[in-house]
Design an enzyme around this catalytic site. Structure first.
Site, PDB file in Angstrom:
ATOM      1  N   CYS A 112       1.174  -1.263   0.025  1.00  0.00           N
ATOM      2  CA  CYS A 112      -0.080  -0.199  -0.289  1.00  0.00           C
ATOM      3  C   CYS A 112       1.196   1.111  -0.389  1.00  0.00           C
ATOM      4  O   CYS A 112       0.598   2.170   0.066  1.00  0.00           O
ATOM      5  CB  CYS A 112      -0.778   0.155   1.079  1.00  0.00           C
ATOM      6  SG  CYS A 112      -2.255  -1.381   1.158  1.00  0.00           S
ATOM      7  N   HIS A 259      -3.239   7.078   2.893  1.00  0.00           N
ATOM      8  CA  HIS A 259      -3.334   5.823   2.610  1.00  0.00           C
ATOM      9  C   HIS A 259      -4.870   5.631   3.047  1.00  0.00           C
ATOM     10  O   HIS A 259      -5.223   5.457   4.174  1.00  0.00           O
ATOM     11  CB  HIS A 259      -2.684   4.505   2.909  1.00  0.00           C
ATOM     12  CG  HIS A 259      -3.543   2.700   2.332  1.00  0.00           C
ATOM     13  ND1 HIS A 259      -3.469   2.987   0.863  1.00  0.00           N
ATOM     14  CD2 HIS A 259      -3.377   2.019   2.775  1.00  0.00           C
ATOM     15  CE1 HIS A 259      -3.700   1.230   1.394  1.00  0.00           C
ATOM     16  NE2 HIS A 259      -4.125   1.409   2.633  1.00  0.00           N
ATOM     17  N   ASN A 289     -10.647  -0.021   0.250  1.00  0.00           N
ATOM     18  CA  ASN A 289      -8.979   0.423   0.453  1.00  0.00           C
ATOM     19  C   ASN A 289      -8.647  -0.923  -0.564  1.00  0.00           C
ATOM     20  O   ASN A 289      -8.423  -1.944  -0.512  1.00  0.00           O
ATOM     21  CB  ASN A 289      -8.206  -1.246   1.735  1.00  0.00           C
ATOM     22  CG  ASN A 289      -6.845  -1.500   1.195  1.00  0.00           C
ATOM     23  OD1 ASN A 289      -5.902  -0.941   0.201  1.00  0.00           O
ATOM     24  ND2 ASN A 289      -6.012  -0.754   2.787  1.00  0.00           N
TER      25      ASN A 289
HETATM   26  O1  UT7 Z   1      -3.536  -1.600   3.572  1.00  0.00           O
HETATM   27  C1  UT7 Z   1      -3.218  -1.801   4.504  1.00  0.00           C
HETATM   28  C2  UT7 Z   1      -4.676  -2.791   5.408  1.00  0.00           C
HETATM   29  N1  UT7 Z   1      -5.243  -3.517   6.575  1.00  0.00           N
HETATM   30  C3  UT7 Z   1      -5.228  -2.944   7.245  1.00  0.00           C
HETATM   31  O2  UT7 Z   1      -5.423  -1.206   7.293  1.00  0.00           O
HETATM   32  C4  UT7 Z   1      -6.358  -3.047   8.564  1.00  0.00           C
HETATM   33  C5  UT7 Z   1      -6.165  -2.837   9.666  1.00  0.00           C
HETATM   34  N2  UT7 Z   1      -6.893  -3.121  10.922  1.00  0.00           N
HETATM   35  C6  UT7 Z   1      -8.425  -2.495  10.999  1.00  0.00           C
HETATM   36  O3  UT7 Z   1      -9.056  -1.915  10.310  1.00  0.00           O
HETATM   37  C7  UT7 Z   1      -9.401  -3.632  11.664  1.00  0.00           C
HETATM   38  O4  UT7 Z   1      -8.623  -3.787  12.345  1.00  0.00           O
HETATM   39  C8  UT7 Z   1     -10.506  -4.109  11.389  1.00  0.00           C
HETATM   40  C9  UT7 Z   1     -11.295  -3.192  10.480  1.00  0.00           C
HETATM   41  C10 UT7 Z   1      -9.792  -4.648  10.431  1.00  0.00           C
HETATM   42  C11 UT7 Z   1     -11.346  -4.869  12.474  1.00  0.00           C
HETATM   43  O5  UT7 Z   1     -11.681  -3.952  13.150  1.00  0.00           O
HETATM   44  P1  UT7 Z   1     -11.347  -3.692  14.881  1.00  0.00           P
HETATM   45  O6  UT7 Z   1     -12.232  -2.859  15.506  1.00  0.00           O
HETATM   46  O7  UT7 Z   1     -10.089  -4.087  15.047  1.00  0.00           O
HETATM   47  O8  UT7 Z   1     -12.515  -5.185  15.354  1.00  0.00           O
HETATM   48  P2  UT7 Z   1     -11.885  -6.363  15.749  1.00  0.00           P
HETATM   49  O9  UT7 Z   1     -10.397  -7.025  14.970  1.00  0.00           O
HETATM   50  O10 UT7 Z   1     -11.720  -5.800  16.780  1.00  0.00           O
HETATM   51  O11 UT7 Z   1     -13.555  -7.277  16.169  1.00  0.00           O
HETATM   52  C12 UT7 Z   1     -13.761  -7.210  16.748  1.00  0.00           C
HETATM   53  C13 UT7 Z   1     -15.890  -8.029  16.484  1.00  0.00           C
HETATM   54  C14 UT7 Z   1     -15.249  -9.312  17.044  1.00  0.00           C
HETATM   55  O12 UT7 Z   1     -16.099 -10.289  17.257  1.00  0.00           O
HETATM   56  P3  UT7 Z   1     -16.311 -10.473  19.143  1.00  0.00           P
HETATM   57  O13 UT7 Z   1     -15.029 -11.473  19.520  1.00  0.00           O
HETATM   58  O14 UT7 Z   1     -16.090  -9.453  19.508  1.00  0.00           O
HETATM   59  O15 UT7 Z   1     -17.094 -11.047  19.122  1.00  0.00           O
HETATM   60  C15 UT7 Z   1     -14.875  -9.873  15.265  1.00  0.00           C
HETATM   61  O16 UT7 Z   1     -15.702 -11.150  15.284  1.00  0.00           O
HETATM   62  O17 UT7 Z   1     -16.037  -7.822  15.155  1.00  0.00           O
HETATM   63  C16 UT7 Z   1     -15.935  -9.176  14.854  1.00  0.00           C
HETATM   64  N3  UT7 Z   1     -15.818  -8.897  13.096  1.00  0.00           N
HETATM   65  C17 UT7 Z   1     -17.130  -8.770  12.314  1.00  0.00           C
HETATM   66  N4  UT7 Z   1     -18.478  -8.944  12.634  1.00  0.00           N
HETATM   67  C18 UT7 Z   1     -19.035  -8.115  11.423  1.00  0.00           C
HETATM   68  C19 UT7 Z   1     -14.908  -9.138  12.442  1.00  0.00           C
HETATM   69  N5  UT7 Z   1     -15.010  -8.436  11.207  1.00  0.00           N
HETATM   70  C20 UT7 Z   1     -16.235  -8.739  11.104  1.00  0.00           C
HETATM   71  C21 UT7 Z   1     -17.126  -8.066  10.300  1.00  0.00           C
HETATM   72  N6  UT7 Z   1     -18.968  -8.033  10.624  1.00  0.00           N
HETATM   73  N7  UT7 Z   1     -17.301  -7.749   8.565  1.00  0.00           N
END
Ligand code: UT7
Length: 332
Positions: A112, A259, A289
């Site tokens: 990225c 980005h 993204n």
């Molecule tokens: O170019 C670089 C590429 N990558 C990035 O920039 C990614 C950087 N990271 C992020 O943007 C965030 O960490 C994510 C968007 C990937 C995840 O967001 P988060 O607020 O960190 O969520 P989390 O991983 O803490 O998950 C919270 C909850 C979990 O459920 P439980 O364990 O609390 O029950 C996940 O299983 O949200 C759940 N979850 C979802 N729920 C609905 C994870 N993905 C999804 C989804 N829909 N798509």
């Protein structure tokens, strides 16, 4: 280092728009979660358009807008992690399609951060080769090639697209700073699959102990939380380091084009930098993204909408797999 002028920009967005509701039909997710956690409403996805084709379309638009003869382009840098071929490079196919017959051509892979790496590289070529008139950078990504559509935490984030710029040498303000941290490679990767030679004796030689052997080759694996932590520090660090190189006050930058990975990452980075979100251009809601294409897609859109005006100091700042980070501050 002497500066560059962005002569023109161009873009290509695949026609296929995939909404959050569409995503909820393939994984357990919903529009509200995706919008509030990432800022994404929809993403464009290629409907069989190859990566090189999207890059060529964006490049042709940039060439047309520049009003130059493609034969005057001396170098094509294509930024991609999703080339259609192991070889040839996407850059060579873009050269074929655009008629830039006098251009050297190569691909650059910095995930990225790729567009920022390409701008820095182009600037150095222009500074050291007086015969070089124009450089074409095309950032083209088909992230749908490598997205794991069974992993809800990552598949909702990514989109496809391309954008291009024509650059020339100039005395305008320019500074850039690039960085990397290979110890974070394990947080965001996609493995390649190659044939073994008849002389192979080892079963596996993984560069990373945490590489999961069950993970399908070529699909993206991401530790979202670790990438998030890195990103919120990487954006301010890269922007500050670039500005410090020429003693520029970060508050003198008119527009930041970061980005587009997650709106919350951008908001936190803005806060850490002490800069108002009003100075940050975002279009993640409509594109998701698109890896290295995300900064130039936003740059092209900011220019088309008149948000980016001639004379403005603009900071292009990215982070990504590698891990990589970088910023380029340019007078538009
Ligand atoms: O170019 C670089 C590429 N990558 C990035 O920039 C990614 C950087 N990271 C992020 O943007 C965030 O960490 C994510 C968007 C990937 C995840 O967001 P988060 O607020 O960190 O969520 P989390 O991983 O803490 O998950 C919270 C909850 C979990 O459920 P439980 O364990 O609390 O029950 C996940 O299983 O949200 C759940 N979850 C979802 N729920 C609905 C994870 N993905 C999804 C989804 N829909 N798509």
């Amino acid at each position: 280092m002497s500066g560059i002028n962005i002569v023109s920009t161009g873009g290509y967005a695949p026609l296929l728009a995939v909404t959050n509701d569409d995503m909820s039909r393939i994984v357990d997710t919903n529009d509200e979660w995706i919008r509030t956690r990432t800022g994404i409403s929809q993403r464009r996805m290629s409907n069989c358009e190859p990566t090189w084709y999207m890059g060529a379309m964006a490049s042709k638009q940039a060439i047309e807008r520049a009003g130059i003869d493609p034969k005057e382009i001396g170098l094509i840098i294509s930024s991609t992690i999703t080339n259609d071929f192991v070889t040839p490079s996407a850059a060579c196919l873009i050269q074929r399609e655009t008629g830039a017959v006098n251009a050297a051509a190569f691909d650059l892979g910095a995930a990225c951060s790729g567009f920022v790496y390409a701008v820095d590289t182009a600037c150095r070529f222009l500074a050291t080769d007086d015969s070089l008139k124009y450089v074409l950078i095309s950032a083209n990504e088909n992230l749908s090639y490598i997205t794991n559509f069974t992993d809800r935490s990552s598949c909702v984030l990514f989109g496809d697209g391309a954008a291009a710029v024509i650059l020339e040498k100039s005395d305008k303000l320019f500074t850039s700073w690039l960085g990397a941290d290979g110890t974070g490679a394990k947080f965001l990767y996609a493995k390649n699959e190659y044939a073994h030679s008849p002389f192979t004796t080892e079963e596996h030689f993984t560069v990373d102990d945490q590489t999961d052997p069950e993970v399908k080759h070529r699909l993206l694996v991401q530790d979202g939380k670790e990438v998030y932590k890195f990103a919120t520090k990487a954006l301010p660090t890269a922007a500050k380091n670039a500005a410090d190189k020429i003693g520029l006050d970060i508050n003198d930058i008119d527009l930041f084009i970061p980005h587009q990975a997650n709106i919350r990452i951008i908001e936190t980075a803005a806060k850490n930098l002490g800069v108002s979100m009003d100075k940050f251009f975002t279009n993640i809601d409509m594109h998701g993204n698109t890896s290295s294409a995300s900064i130039p897609i936003a740059l092209n859109e900011a220019a088309e909408k008149g948000v980016l005006k001639r004379g403005m100091k603009v900071c292009l700042v990215g982070f990504g797999a590698g891990l990589t980070l970088g910023a380029a501050i340019i007078e538009y």
